[in-house]
Each structure stands twice: as C-alpha cells, then as structure tokens.
Motif scaffolding. Structure first.
Motif, mmCIF file in Angstrom:
data_model
loop_
_atom_site.group_PDB
_atom_site.id
_atom_site.type_symbol
_atom_site.label_atom_id
_atom_site.label_comp_id
_atom_site.label_asym_id
_atom_site.label_seq_id
_atom_site.Cartn_x
_atom_site.Cartn_y
_atom_site.Cartn_z
ATOM 1 N N GLU A 264 0.803 -1.230 0.000
ATOM 2 C CA GLU A 264 0.000 0.000 0.000
ATOM 3 C C GLU A 264 0.832 1.275 0.000
ATOM 4 N N GLN A 265 2.089 1.217 -0.394
ATOM 5 C CA GLN A 265 2.979 2.363 -0.210
ATOM 6 C C GLN A 265 2.927 3.399 -1.327
ATOM 7 N N TYR A 266 2.373 3.041 -2.483
ATOM 8 C CA TYR A 266 2.266 4.030 -3.559
ATOM 9 C C TYR A 266 0.910 4.735 -3.465
ATOM 10 N N ALA A 267 0.938 6.061 -3.575
ATOM 11 C CA ALA A 267 -0.257 6.871 -3.322
ATOM 12 C C ALA A 267 -1.364 6.604 -4.321
ATOM 13 N N ASP A 268 -1.003 6.426 -5.601
ATOM 14 C CA ASP A 268 -2.023 6.200 -6.620
ATOM 15 C C ASP A 268 -1.393 5.502 -7.813
ATOM 16 N N ALA A 269 -2.236 5.173 -8.801
ATOM 17 C CA ALA A 269 -1.772 4.422 -9.965
ATOM 18 C C ALA A 269 -0.741 5.206 -10.763
ATOM 19 N N ASP A 270 -0.856 6.527 -10.792
ATOM 20 C CA ASP A 270 0.105 7.335 -11.545
ATOM 21 C C ASP A 270 1.502 7.221 -10.931
ATOM 22 N N ASP A 271 1.579 7.295 -9.612
ATOM 23 C CA ASP A 271 2.874 7.151 -8.939
ATOM 24 C C ASP A 271 3.481 5.779 -9.210
ATOM 25 N N PHE A 272 2.642 4.740 -9.130
ATOM 26 C CA PHE A 272 3.185 3.408 -9.365
ATOM 27 C C PHE A 272 3.584 3.223 -10.825
ATOM 28 N N THR A 273 2.838 3.825 -11.740
ATOM 29 C CA THR A 273 3.219 3.765 -13.154
ATOM 30 C C THR A 273 4.591 4.381 -13.373
ATOM 31 N N ALA A 274 4.860 5.481 -12.689
ATOM 32 C CA ALA A 274 6.174 6.118 -12.798
ATOM 33 C C ALA A 274 7.270 5.186 -12.291
ATOM 34 N N PHE A 275 6.996 4.474 -11.184
ATOM 35 C CA PHE A 275 7.973 3.493 -10.685
ATOM 36 C C PHE A 275 8.192 2.398 -11.721
ATOM 37 N N LEU A 276 7.111 1.867 -12.286
ATOM 38 C CA LEU A 276 7.228 0.770 -13.245
ATOM 39 C C LEU A 276 8.017 1.209 -14.475
ATOM 40 N N ASP A 277 7.749 2.412 -14.956
ATOM 41 C CA ASP A 277 8.503 2.945 -16.095
ATOM 42 C C ASP A 277 9.995 2.970 -15.782
ATOM 43 N N ARG A 278 10.311 3.431 -14.592
ATOM 44 C CA ARG A 278 11.712 3.533 -14.191
ATOM 45 C C ARG A 278 12.351 2.147 -14.080
ATOM 46 N N MET A 279 11.654 1.206 -13.472
ATOM 47 C CA MET A 279 12.203 -0.128 -13.313
ATOM 48 C C MET A 279 12.456 -0.777 -14.673
ATOM 49 N N LEU A 280 11.499 -0.673 -15.577
ATOM 50 C CA LEU A 280 11.618 -1.328 -16.875
ATOM 51 C C LEU A 280 12.662 -0.679 -17.775
ATOM 52 N N SER A 281 13.055 0.551 -17.458
ATOM 53 C CA SER A 281 14.051 1.242 -18.278
ATOM 54 C C SER A 281 15.431 1.256 -17.645
ATOM 55 N N THR A 282 15.586 0.562 -16.511
ATOM 56 C CA THR A 282 16.884 0.501 -15.815
ATOM 57 C C THR A 282 17.627 -0.757 -16.249
ATOM 58 N N PRO A 283 18.737 -0.631 -16.980
ATOM 59 C CA PRO A 283 19.417 -1.809 -17.531
ATOM 60 C C PRO A 283 19.782 -2.865 -16.498
ATOM 61 N N VAL A 284 20.226 -2.415 -15.316
ATOM 62 C CA VAL A 284 20.634 -3.377 -14.287
ATOM 63 C C VAL A 284 19.459 -4.257 -13.842
ATOM 64 N N LEU A 285 18.249 -3.750 -14.006
ATOM 65 C CA LEU A 285 17.061 -4.478 -13.539
ATOM 66 C C LEU A 285 16.381 -5.274 -14.644
ATOM 67 N N TRP A 286 16.998 -5.381 -15.814
ATOM 68 C CA TRP A 286 16.327 -6.045 -16.933
ATOM 69 C C TRP A 286 15.993 -7.495 -16.601
ATOM 70 N N LYS A 287 16.965 -8.252 -16.095
ATOM 71 C CA LYS A 287 16.711 -9.658 -15.776
ATOM 72 C C LYS A 287 15.673 -9.788 -14.674
ATOM 73 N N LEU A 288 15.781 -8.956 -13.644
ATOM 74 C CA LEU A 288 14.815 -9.015 -12.547
ATOM 75 C C LEU A 288 13.412 -8.719 -13.054
ATOM 76 N N ALA A 289 13.289 -7.706 -13.918
ATOM 77 C CA ALA A 289 11.971 -7.354 -14.451
ATOM 78 C C ALA A 289 11.396 -8.491 -15.275
ATOM 79 N N GLN A 290 12.241 -9.189 -16.041
ATOM 80 C CA GLN A 290 11.766 -10.303 -16.857
ATOM 81 C C GLN A 290 11.231 -11.453 -16.014
#
Length: 476
Positions: A264-290
């Motif tokens: 429950e830590q993200y205030a709304d869907a927009d905030d979480f979308t911003a997190f998801l965008d960042r995670m999916l665009s971070t090269p170090v996290l590519w394998k983890l995201a997959q």
C-alpha cells in the motif's frame, strides 16, 4: 458423504510471545516482537462423541489496521476482540451445523459487529479464520481424514448457493472443483526481502544474531539455495530502484521467479506507473523485471478499488492483498483490472477456496489462465500455523508460496523441547534439527509437503498437535 453436523462446545484461546531475530520492516511498520495466538476447539456430535482441534497465527501489528496513531498493543487488542467475538458467536449457536455453516451463518454478523466498533474488515475476519481452521482440524481428526481428503470430499459442507456469500459462484460446480484438487508434495519457498534486511554480506548489522542462521539476503540464498523471491517496496521511486539494483546483483543467476510487494505504499496508480517505467528502463534491472510475475497491493487499500487500472494491469499483473478484506473484494478488483488475489491464512481458508474457484471459473470463460491466486505469508511460524497454511496452498495446487517466518524467527527455539520433537516426529520431511532447534527444512529452495497430505487432521496429525499448552498464557 453427507457433511457431518456438530455443536461447538468450547473454544480456548492462549498466546505465546515471539521475538524476531531480525527486524521485519514492511511498508511503514517495523516488527521486532509480537504474540502468536493459539486456538483450541472442542466440537460435539449427535451421538455425544467429541473431538478437539487447534490452529495458530501471529498477531502482526500495523497490517490489519495501519492507522499510525494506534500502538502495537492497540492492534493486538483489535485482534483479540475479533477472536472473542467469533468465539462467543460460534459457541452460542443452538443448532448443530456443518463446518461451513458455522462460518457462513456468523459471517455477516461478525463483520457488522466489528464495523460498529470502527474496526477494519480484515480485523473482523481474523477471529473466524483461526476458529474455522481449528474446527476443521477437529472434524478431520474425528473422521480420520487428512485436510486434502476432507476438502476433496467436501466434509466441510461448502454450499455457495445456500449461503448468499458468493452469489457469483451460484452456478459453479463446487463439489466437482473440490474433488479435482490434488495436493502438491513439494513447493518453492518464495523468500521475503524486507525493507530492513541486509542485502550483501558486508551489510550485516553489528547486532545481527550469532545463531548460525542467515542474517543477509546473500547468506540466505547460499543456505537455502533460493530460487523464488518476494521484494518489498517502500513507495519512494528512487529508493526502491536503488534497493532493487542491489538485490538484483545478489539474486541474478539464482532467481527463477520474483514478485514485488507494495504494501500500500504508492499513493495512486500514476505514482506506481512512474515506478514501473523507471524499473523497466533501468538496464541493471532487466533480468529481474523479466522474472517478475506480479506486483502485490501497490496502492493504498482506500484507493486501490476506486479507479480502473486495466491499462497498468496489462503491463504487469496486479494482485490485491490488504484490499481483499471482504468476500466480494476480488470480484470488485477484477472489474477494475486486477487479476490476482492472495491466499493468506489470517484471512480465512474459506476465502482462499472461494477465490481459487473464481479463478477457475473466470479462466474457463476467458479460455486462458489470466486470473490467479498466490500464497502469501505474514511471518507464519513453524508449527501448526505454517503446517495448515502449507496444507492449504499445496491442496490449491500452488507451485510457490511466500515464506518468511523461518528467516525472521529462530525456528521453534522458543518452544519447549517436547513440542519441538513432537512436530519433528510428525513431519520429518518438513522440519529438521539444526543450529540447536527444530526449524523448517528448505532444501534446494523447496519445502517437502508429503506428510501434510496424509496426516490426520488439518495438518496436525493428532489432537493438540503436540503443542505445549501449559507453556502459554491464557489471556481471554
């Protein structure tokens, strides 16, 4: 077989204090100690014969009700109210009933009673969840049946059509669904990485216990050969990304499956979308995201069912947990784009069965396995609590389940020696004696469950499950 009917003669409640060997931080809460409650039930059949059953559950603060103005003790008292309220209601019934109708006939009144006191629906469900497990344990022991056999034969007497509790399933063939389940004999332990957890060996805190058990994620991966992971999020994008990068460096090469838990830590869907965008665009996290298969409860419970999140849900499956407070919550969530729901023993095994049946019905209609139920933990402890939870998720057919009690608590070290040995003797594959105590045996990242499928009772093996009742305090 006609489901047996019986009266509930007596319900006893006791507690044992549990101290955590490592602090467990989730969301805004950090837990270092809390009580574990034990329930003992005696049921009576028409011929006068009786049977006893039991259950156990941690009383974790700041999860059922996250109001920051409440103290931990106030959180515990909320759960004690739920237990007392359910005990009084179940014991006051005049007529003999099936295990299911003991639950179904009291459900609405107990929810109303808790609401009148300003309590959350999750709190209201806590007491019945434990008592229902203890009742089923007594019934299974009386019938000489294991949990799996009892559920396959519907000894509980689950009758959706006659209850009014899940009208969306009225046309569903519940007996056929129950009979079709076949318990797994192994399950992957999905390791929780809490927000206070040390990640690499060099991160170990100076005050980390010298008990021979892992004090870092890296050490846990080595000891248990972990392949499944649950990673907690704090709701701050920069902090979450930085922490995931450090975790990824440790679990890359080991991780087969990852889930994220927002608590429950993200205030709304927009905030979480911003997190998801960042995670999916971070090269170090590519394998983890997959390898990330879903995200659990990223949004506050008061906001998560107020907005359609279908677009977000198409990018990554979303699961409700804290928002799964009522029997119809998953139905509401599905309409908004959520596809998953948690199975958590503190919310009641009947809810898990109902939601699993919904997944089966919806997936058949969609002709694809879109909806799912996942096994989640709340520092479930070795002993009857973890046994019953594992028996449930194994019977549901889940391939992995979050397990964290073995990491944050020193196994059964706080229990009397006789209790430890009794549990080890009943479930020799599930437990091991190591580092001076009986504890869960996780080998190759897996838990061996074969004894749970055959043990009489709700995974207890015998009345009382070897629990040292005299070593606990009765506070009710």
């Amino acid at each position: 077989m006609t489901p047996p009917r019986f009266h509930i003669d007596d319900i006893r409640l006791a507690e044992r204090d549990v101290a955590l060997r490592l602090p467990f931080r989730f969301g805004a809460a950090t837990v270092t100690a809390c009580p574990q409650v034990y329930v003992r039930v005696r049921i009576r059949f028409a011929d006068g014969r009786t049977a006893e059953g039991c259950a156990a559950e941690m009383m974790v603060p700041k999860w059922f009700d996250k109001n920051p103005t409440l103290t931990n003790e106030q959180n515990f008292e909320q759960l004690r109210f739920s237990l007392r309220d359910a005990r009084d209601a179940y014991c006051a019934e005049d007529d003999a009933q099936t295990a299911w109708t003991h639950f179904a006939s009291n459900h609405a009144a107990l929810q109303d009673s808790a609401r009148a006191k300003g309590l959350q629906a999750l709190v209201a469900g806590y007491g019945p969840a434990l008592i229902d497990r203890a009742v089923l344990d007594a019934l299974c022991l009386h019938m000489g049946a294991s949990f799996a056999a009892a559920m396959n034969a519907n000894l509980c007497g689950i009758d959706i059509a006659g209850s009014g509790l899940a009208d969306d399933l009225v046309g569903f063939d519940m007996p056929a669904y129950l009979a079709s389940r076949s318990p797994r004999d192994r399950i992957a332990a999905r390791h929780t990485v809490g927000l206070a957890d040390a990640i690499e060996d060099d991160d170990a805190l100076p005050e980390a216990p010298a008990d021979g058990l892992p004090a870092t994620l890296a050490a846990a991966v080595r000891r248990y050969a972990l392949t499944h992971f649950k990673l907690k999020l704090c709701g701050n994008i920069a902090q979450d990304i930085a922490r995931l990068e450090r975790i990824a460096r440790v679990i890359d090469g080991h991780a087969q499956l990852v889930t994220l838990d927002g608590n429950e830590q993200y205030a709304d869907a927009d905030d979480f979308t911003a997190f998801l965008d960042r995670m999916l665009s971070t090269p170090v996290l590519w394998k983890l995201a997959q390898r990330t298969v879903f995200v659990e409860q990223p949004l506050r419970r008061d906001a998560s069912l107020q907005r359609d999140i279908s677009a977000l849900g198409k990018r990554i499956p979303l699961l409700i947990d804290e928002s799964d407070a009522t029997l119809d919550a998953f139905v509401q969530a599905r309409a908004l784009g959520y596809t998953g729901v948690s199975s958590k023993s503190c919310k009641g095994f009947y809810k898990s069965v109902i939601n699993a049946a919904r997944c089966t019905q919806w997936n058949a209609a969609d002709r694809k396995p879109r909806h799912f139920i996942s096994g989640e933990d709340l520092t479930m402890q070795a002993g009857v609590g973890v046994q019953q939870d594992l028996a449930l998720v194994a019977w549901l057919g889940l391939s992995h389940v979050e397990r964290n009690g073995h990491h944050y608590v020193d196994g059964l070290a706080a229990a009397p020696e006789a209790e430890q040995q009794a549990l080890l003797a009943t479930h020799p594959g599930l437990y091991e004696l190591s580092d001076g105590a009986v504890r869960l045996a996780i080998r190759g990242g897996q838990l061996a469950l074969s004894s749970l499928a055959t043990a009489p009772g709700f995974a207890t093996g015998k009345p009382g499950a070897g629990i040292s009742w005299d070593a606990m305090r009765s506070v009710y």
